[in-house]
Scaffold this active site. Sequence first.
Site, PDB file in Angstrom:
ATOM      1  CG  ASP A  90      27.072   6.520 -22.314  1.00 30.40           C
ATOM      2  OD1 ASP A  90      27.757   7.325 -22.775  1.00 30.40           O
ATOM      3  OD2 ASP A  90      26.920   6.059 -21.081  1.00 30.40           O
ATOM      4  CD  GLU A 185      30.693  10.088 -18.748  1.00 33.42           C
ATOM      5  OE1 GLU A 185      31.339  10.860 -17.915  1.00 33.42           O
ATOM      6  OE2 GLU A 185      29.317  10.037 -18.485  1.00 33.42           O
TER       7      GLU A 185
END
Length: 418
Positions: A90, A185
């Site tokens: 991400d 994350e």
Amino acid sequence: MPPFRNPPREGAVDRFVRYVRIDTQSQEDQSTTPSTAKQWNLANLLVAELRELGVEDVRTSEHCMVYATIPATVPNADGLPTIGFIAHVDTSPAVSGADVHPVVHQNYRGGDIVLPKDPSQVITVAQHPLLAGLIGDDIITTDGTTLLGSDDKAGVATIMTMVDVLVKNPKIAHGRIAIAFTADEEIGTGIDKFDVQQFGADFAYTVDGGELGEISDETWSARLATVTFGGKSAHPGTAKGVMVNSIYAMAWYLTQMPHDMLPETTEDRVGFVHPYAGVADVQESSVKILLRDFEMAGLESKERLLRALAAAAVERFSGVSVRVDVKDNYKNMKEVLQHHPQLTQNAFEAARRAGIEPFLKPIRGGTDGSKLTFRGLPCPNIYTGGHEFHSKLEFNSRRGLEKTTETLVHLAQIFAER
Ligand SMILES: [Zn+2]
């Protein structure tokens, strides 16, 4: 000289520019992991590419985690540890990651870099003196309208290229290797869904750092204090002798924060207290304060200070009550990693073999690695060559990506030597 004879099928730069075009932005305050379905677009592609590379043991979880293992090439690998490498798919919710158009500035000649689609976005030599060290390199930026997503597609691309290299060079001696690509994350929630057991490594490296050479085995130890002042409200017209306004107690309290112990006045290894949000009301006023320090003793003394100042406020403002609630957020991973010094030492050795001068940099924040470390997977962080994360000025370079890849290949080898 790279540590391998046969080049990978696809180089780290080519992979990187492919992956950054895929929008994988995560989103705060979602009840699901992954927070955005589009993170699957990259995760699924990685699964397909790993299988194409001949990696057989590729698994995904419902939470958009990709796990794979690469068998050892040395005989009697049972005595060797399984090393893990982890990167996140991400990108930050802070800046758009849709329609990323990477621009490769071939053979950088020095000077400021103006981003083509928005000339107000300039990577200046004044702000980035390290650009001088990149002359002759190919610098990769965005067009100025989005982030680049080097954080952490540089980690993803270099781990994938490492796998490619290992597959193409079966003579490289290494033990069993576990790799994982994780979701969410950037919003801090993905790692709770990471299955340490299923990953199956003895320790790991998050490949999620910055400048070439930067290795981190320390994060903050972090607490959150909520300080609540109680007063007594009354109709202001008839408040004489009755009203106790808690706002004044909180206001005084906040002015007592030591000036040299704030985020805006500290750097490097110096910790801070940081009042960052609050509510002011006659009846009840409260403030949330972050406590950060690399040393547990420093964190404790900051908590004592906040409690002592709260007691002083109560002394000073008659009729006001106070409550201080403190909770732990996360701990410095050094507490565990100090018992595994070979992880940092081997990362240093791998960097040197790749021609990079390594250095330790404590992270003024937390990482997925700090959580994993306390869940039994010791996990330092290593560089990716990237800069200016979470911004439109984010950049990386050919050397950054290629040297990171080399470092990973060396690391895999070093653990098989010892
Ligand atoms: Zn990252």
